[in-house]
Scaffold this active site. Structure first.
Site, PDB file in Angstrom:
ATOM      1  N   ASP A   1       0.759  -1.458  -0.132  1.00  0.00           N
ATOM      2  CA  ASP A   1      -0.036   0.085   0.022  1.00  0.00           C
ATOM      3  C   ASP A   1       0.823   1.252   0.031  1.00  0.00           C
ATOM      4  O   ASP A   1       0.385   2.261   0.132  1.00  0.00           O
ATOM      5  CB  ASP A   1      -0.804   0.036   1.314  1.00  0.00           C
ATOM      6  CG  ASP A   1      -0.197  -0.093   2.594  1.00  0.00           C
ATOM      7  OD1 ASP A   1       1.083   0.242   2.473  1.00  0.00           O
ATOM      8  OD2 ASP A   1      -0.855   0.114   3.758  1.00  0.00           O
ATOM      9  N   GLY A   2       2.151   1.070   0.034  1.00  0.00           N
ATOM     10  CA  GLY A   2       3.020   2.328  -0.167  1.00  0.00           C
ATOM     11  C   GLY A   2       3.705   2.824   1.199  1.00  0.00           C
ATOM     12  O   GLY A   2       4.688   3.502   1.239  1.00  0.00           O
ATOM     13  N   GLU A   3       3.214   2.135   2.332  1.00  0.00           N
ATOM     14  CA  GLU A   3       3.872   2.535   3.506  1.00  0.00           C
ATOM     15  C   GLU A   3       5.412   1.949   3.565  1.00  0.00           C
ATOM     16  O   GLU A   3       5.438   0.893   3.144  1.00  0.00           O
ATOM     17  CB  GLU A   3       2.979   1.822   4.733  1.00  0.00           C
ATOM     18  CG  GLU A   3       1.662   2.481   5.002  1.00  0.00           C
ATOM     19  CD  GLU A   3       1.045   1.803   6.054  1.00  0.00           C
ATOM     20  OE1 GLU A   3       1.736   0.650   6.938  1.00  0.00           O
ATOM     21  OE2 GLU A   3      -0.097   1.796   6.423  1.00  0.00           O
TER      22      GLU A   3
ATOM     23  N   HIS B   1      15.616  27.215   0.897  1.00  0.00           N
ATOM     24  CA  HIS B   1      15.341  28.138  -0.045  1.00  0.00           C
ATOM     25  C   HIS B   1      15.303  29.700   0.416  1.00  0.00           C
ATOM     26  O   HIS B   1      15.425  30.704  -0.299  1.00  0.00           O
ATOM     27  CB  HIS B   1      13.753  27.551  -0.728  1.00  0.00           C
ATOM     28  CG  HIS B   1      13.434  28.549  -1.775  1.00  0.00           C
ATOM     29  ND1 HIS B   1      14.130  28.760  -2.957  1.00  0.00           N
ATOM     30  CD2 HIS B   1      12.280  29.174  -1.645  1.00  0.00           C
ATOM     31  CE1 HIS B   1      13.433  29.715  -3.579  1.00  0.00           C
ATOM     32  NE2 HIS B   1      12.168  29.957  -3.173  1.00  0.00           N
TER      33      HIS B   1
ATOM     34  N   ASP C   1      17.428  35.290 -11.230  1.00  0.00           N
ATOM     35  CA  ASP C   1      16.425  36.319 -10.664  1.00  0.00           C
ATOM     36  C   ASP C   1      16.889  37.190  -9.653  1.00  0.00           C
ATOM     37  O   ASP C   1      18.024  37.126  -8.986  1.00  0.00           O
ATOM     38  CB  ASP C   1      15.139  35.325 -10.040  1.00  0.00           C
ATOM     39  CG  ASP C   1      15.463  34.212  -9.000  1.00  0.00           C
ATOM     40  OD1 ASP C   1      16.172  34.826  -8.180  1.00  0.00           O
ATOM     41  OD2 ASP C   1      14.813  33.271  -9.080  1.00  0.00           O
TER      42      ASP C   1
ATOM     43  N   LYS D   1      13.440  37.785 -13.516  1.00  0.00           N
ATOM     44  CA  LYS D   1      12.441  36.748 -13.754  1.00  0.00           C
ATOM     45  C   LYS D   1      11.123  36.783 -13.450  1.00  0.00           C
ATOM     46  O   LYS D   1      10.998  37.608 -12.536  1.00  0.00           O
ATOM     47  CB  LYS D   1      13.120  35.319 -13.120  1.00  0.00           C
ATOM     48  CG  LYS D   1      12.399  34.216 -13.468  1.00  0.00           C
ATOM     49  CD  LYS D   1      13.005  33.233 -12.609  1.00  0.00           C
ATOM     50  CE  LYS D   1      12.367  32.483 -11.382  1.00  0.00           C
ATOM     51  NZ  LYS D   1      12.777  31.596 -10.776  1.00  0.00           N
TER      52      LYS D   1
ATOM     53  N   ARG E   1       7.739  34.800 -12.466  1.00  0.00           N
ATOM     54  CA  ARG E   1       6.914  33.463 -12.380  1.00  0.00           C
ATOM     55  C   ARG E   1       5.461  33.925 -12.183  1.00  0.00           C
ATOM     56  O   ARG E   1       5.227  34.131 -11.318  1.00  0.00           O
ATOM     57  CB  ARG E   1       7.483  32.672 -11.291  1.00  0.00           C
ATOM     58  CG  ARG E   1       6.917  30.973 -11.169  1.00  0.00           C
ATOM     59  CD  ARG E   1       7.456  30.367 -10.076  1.00  0.00           C
ATOM     60  NE  ARG E   1       8.738  29.958 -10.251  1.00  0.00           N
ATOM     61  CZ  ARG E   1       9.171  28.960 -10.865  1.00  0.00           C
ATOM     62  NH1 ARG E   1       8.466  28.104 -11.752  1.00  0.00           N
ATOM     63  NH2 ARG E   1      10.602  28.540 -11.054  1.00  0.00           N
TER      64      ARG E   1
ATOM     65  N   ASP F   1      21.976  29.233  -8.671  1.00  0.00           N
ATOM     66  CA  ASP F   1      20.871  29.156  -8.129  1.00  0.00           C
ATOM     67  C   ASP F   1      20.579  28.239  -6.941  1.00  0.00           C
ATOM     68  O   ASP F   1      21.810  27.663  -6.595  1.00  0.00           O
ATOM     69  CB  ASP F   1      19.671  28.617  -9.034  1.00  0.00           C
ATOM     70  CG  ASP F   1      18.304  29.395  -8.921  1.00  0.00           C
ATOM     71  OD1 ASP F   1      18.175  29.931  -7.733  1.00  0.00           O
ATOM     72  OD2 ASP F   1      17.575  29.383  -9.693  1.00  0.00           O
TER      73      ASP F   1
END
Ligand code: R5P
Length: 294
Positions: A40-42, A131, A170, A193, A195, A221
């Site tokens: 199930d992805g766990e 970021h 940017d 830049k 966006r 960047d």
């Protein structure tokens, strides 16, 4: 015996190699983990040994972001059972771009992520070139951002470039470009830049930059995700008749065919760090992480 030897470094599934390097620099014990993914992805994680002393969990949160986030939190929570001094080293902090409400009623998921690390038991967070510093401010535990720029610059110091110029794609990256350029001992410029906040579409608004003519450029960047920003910047710079273009970033996510599109846009080489393992990730950030920990 060195004081540093009291650390145990746990390497999560997204950062095994970097975690081993950190452990080796700290001359400390390294523990990996076994991963089983259920139908199930766990994710089911099992530590390969018992940690002791101060524990450092190293786990980048790159795609699949939610899966890696849960794994990182699960390892921090498990580490907390063995020690009250658990640090989470998250070399690439996913969700950091969702640090504020850009459009009305947007969910600021970074705020939840910060709460989750504290709730899981982390006493301290170390990230690399997050970021934005606004993202870091969501943490209510000590949170330290370290920069990979010096390590990236060391690489370019060894390259033979023609009259190099650092370019930020940017205005938001102008401080980064300035810092990179000053460490390299060259000039820098920043492009304008735009966006579209709804579609994510990127365009370059700058009209012309004659100073790039004939010069080798380093586009700097914090991260390359879809490659949209670098592609648009490179296409613009090529029109200005620049020399070779190199793209340098800390985190190369390179989603889908980003790398191919970046090369097609005229970029000679992409240089990134091992916060995200990959073909372009040739710069090791373990020295700067260890400096922040010890
Ligand atoms: C934006 O402010 C960032 O610094 C990067 O320029 C951006 O996130 C890169 O994303 P993409 O590669 O999708 O343009």
């Amino acid at each position: 015996m060195s004081l540093l030897a009291s650390f145990t470094v746990i390497g999560g599934t997204s950062s095994e190699s970097l975690a081993r390097k950190i452990a080796s620099r700290l001359r400390s014990k390294y523990i990996g983990c076994e991963l089983r993914v259920f139908p199930d992805g766990e994710s089911k994680l099992t530590l390969k040994a018992k940690p002791s002393g101060k524990i450092i969990v190293v786990h980048s949160v790159y795609p699949p972001v939610d899966t890696n986030l849960v794994r990182a939190l699960a390892l921090v929570s498990q580490a907390r059972r063995y020690s009250s001094q658990v640090s989470a080293v998250i070399p690439y902090m996913g969700y950091a771009r969702q640090d504020r409400e850009f459009l009305p009623s947007e969910v600021v998921t970074m705020s939840l992520v910060a709460k989750l690390f504290k709730a899981a038991g982390a006493r301290k967070i170390v990230v690399v070139d997050i970021h934005s510093m606004i993202a870091l401010k969501h943490f209510t535990i000590p949170a330290k951002n370290v920069s990979a720029i010096e390590e990236l610059v060391k690489h370019f110091k060894k390259s033979s470039l023609k009259d190099p110029l650092v370019v930020s794609p940017d205005m938001g990256g102008i401080k980064r470009a300035k810092n990179f350029a000053s460490l390299l001992g060259v000039d820098y410029i920043a492009l304008e830049k735009h966006r579209d906040r709804k579609t994510g579409e990127v365009s370059i608004k700058s009209s012309e930059h004659r100073e790039v003519r004939g010069r080798d450029l380093i586009l700097v960047d914090d991260m390359i995700s879809t490659g949209g920003s670098i592609v648009k910047a490179a296409e613009f710079l090529k029109k200005q008749k620049c020399g070779r273009i190199y793209a340098s970033c800390t985190h190369a996510l390179l989603i889908g065919d980003a790398e191919k599109r970046i090369r097609k846009a005229g970029v000679t080489k992409i240089i990134s760090t091992n916060t995200i393992p990959g073909r372009t990730s040739i710069i090791d950030v373990s020295p700067v992480i260890v400096k922040a920990i010890s």
